[in-house]
Scaffold this motif. Structure first.
Motif, PDB file in Angstrom:
ATOM      1  N   HIS A 145     -12.485  -9.295  50.751  1.00  0.00           N
ATOM      2  CA  HIS A 145     -13.693  -8.412  51.469  1.00  0.00           C
ATOM      3  C   HIS A 145     -14.635  -8.761  50.462  1.00  0.00           C
ATOM      4  O   HIS A 145     -16.122  -8.064  50.236  1.00  0.00           O
ATOM      5  N   HIS A 165      -6.154  -4.958  49.010  1.00  0.00           N
ATOM      6  CA  HIS A 165      -6.620  -4.400  49.869  1.00  0.00           C
ATOM      7  C   HIS A 165      -8.081  -4.150  49.693  1.00  0.00           C
ATOM      8  O   HIS A 165      -8.833  -3.466  48.510  1.00  0.00           O
ATOM      9  N   ARG A 166      -9.626  -4.979  49.998  1.00  0.00           N
ATOM     10  CA  ARG A 166     -11.124  -4.858  49.956  1.00  0.00           C
ATOM     11  C   ARG A 166     -11.129  -5.694  48.745  1.00  0.00           C
ATOM     12  O   ARG A 166     -12.056  -4.793  48.067  1.00  0.00           O
ATOM     13  N   ASP A 185      -8.555  -8.931  56.999  1.00  0.00           N
ATOM     14  CA  ASP A 185      -6.991  -7.853  56.307  1.00  0.00           C
ATOM     15  C   ASP A 185      -6.506  -8.542  56.047  1.00  0.00           C
ATOM     16  O   ASP A 185      -5.212  -7.969  55.946  1.00  0.00           O
ATOM     17  N   MET A 219     -11.503   2.140  56.839  1.00  0.00           N
ATOM     18  CA  MET A 219     -11.826   0.429  57.799  1.00  0.00           C
ATOM     19  C   MET A 219     -11.792   0.673  59.407  1.00  0.00           C
ATOM     20  O   MET A 219     -11.731   1.470  60.045  1.00  0.00           O
ATOM     21  N   ASP A 221     -16.403  -2.536  57.010  1.00  0.00           N
ATOM     22  CA  ASP A 221     -15.969  -1.347  56.148  1.00  0.00           C
ATOM     23  C   ASP A 221     -16.767  -0.397  54.974  1.00  0.00           C
ATOM     24  O   ASP A 221     -16.126   0.626  55.019  1.00  0.00           O
TER      25      ASP A 221
END
Length: 247
Positions: free
Chosen positions: A62, A57-58, A38, A1, A103
């Motif tokens: 995202h 996460h992601r 995030d 990231m 990212d």
């Protein structure tokens, strides 16, 4: 990231678009939305989902779907005009989508769930040029690499937008269309000739009558209006001829 420059795309895009389209308030909102994805670390810390899960996460934050969702919310919270709402929606959506894009350019880390909510699977970009493997998340080395690979292109984007905004009005003023429009504004307004009726026609002077009938049609107006006024004038001439013949 990207650790340091997630807010930078919002600033560069605001400078490129100009203050007439992007206000300071909208720029700050875009910078906040560019960092917001995030926040999915909270779901991992609270045990709601795994690190690489759909809501980890992601994950969904995202994705392009999440960016469009924030863009719609930004349009609802913006000004009353349609132009302001459309500008806010596009700006917020682009700022939010810039986060997974940065990212995805890193050669380190897991991939993003770009297609959420249609698809929760992770997809990586085919081109990941930013070298961050073996570099700590915090430190001068990481900052220098992000400034080189991300900061410089964003500065060029902002500068290109400013240049286009300055050259755009000059190009428009140099175009023949703008010159014709400006020349038309300088011309004095044309007055309409008064309508000609049968009582205004002198039967003793038909030459002046015909001239008056022709003059009554010489004005700026639509084709239909011009035809109507010409017909009225010629009817007045005909009535004058009839009155003369009877007399």
């Amino acid at each position: 990231m990207a650790t340091f420059l997630h807010f930078a795309p919002a600033l560069a895009l605001a400078v490129a678009m100009g203050p007439r389209l992007v206000s300071r308030r909208l720029m700050l909102a875009g910078a906040f939305c560019a960092v917001l994805p995030d926040a999915d670390f909270a779901s991992v810390a609270l045990g709601f989902d795994s690190y690489s899960g759909t809501y980890g996460h992601r994950g969904f934050t995202h994705s392009l779907g999440f960016a469009l969702l924030l863009g719609a919310l930004g349009a609802m919270a913006s000004g009353p005009t349609g132009r302001q709402r459309l500008t806010a929606a596009i700006f917020i959506a682009l700022c939010t989508a810039s986060h997974p894009l940065l990212d995805g350019l890193m050669d380190r880390g897991i991939c993003n769930a770009w297609a959420w909510p249609l698809d929760g699977a992770r997809h990586c970009l085919a081109w990941r040029p930013v070298p961050t493997a073996g570099v700590s998340l915090l430190g001068w080395d990481r900052l220098a690499r992000e400034a080189l690979w991300l900061g410089v292109p964003l500065l060029l984007l902002a500068h290109a937008g400013m240049t286009l905004r300055q050259l755009g009005p000059r190009w428009w003023r140099a175009s023949p269309r703008w010159r014709r429009a400006k020349a038309a504004k300088r011309q004095p307004p044309r007055t309409l000739a008064p309508a000609l009726s049968a009582t205004d026609v002198e039967p003793t002077n038909l030459a002046q009558t015909v001239a008056a009938a022709r003059a009554s049609g010489g004005w700026a107006g639509s084709t239909r209006t011009e035809r109507t006024r010409r017909r009225t004038a010629m009817r007045a001439v005909g009535a004058a001829w009839v009155r003369k013949a009877v007399v």
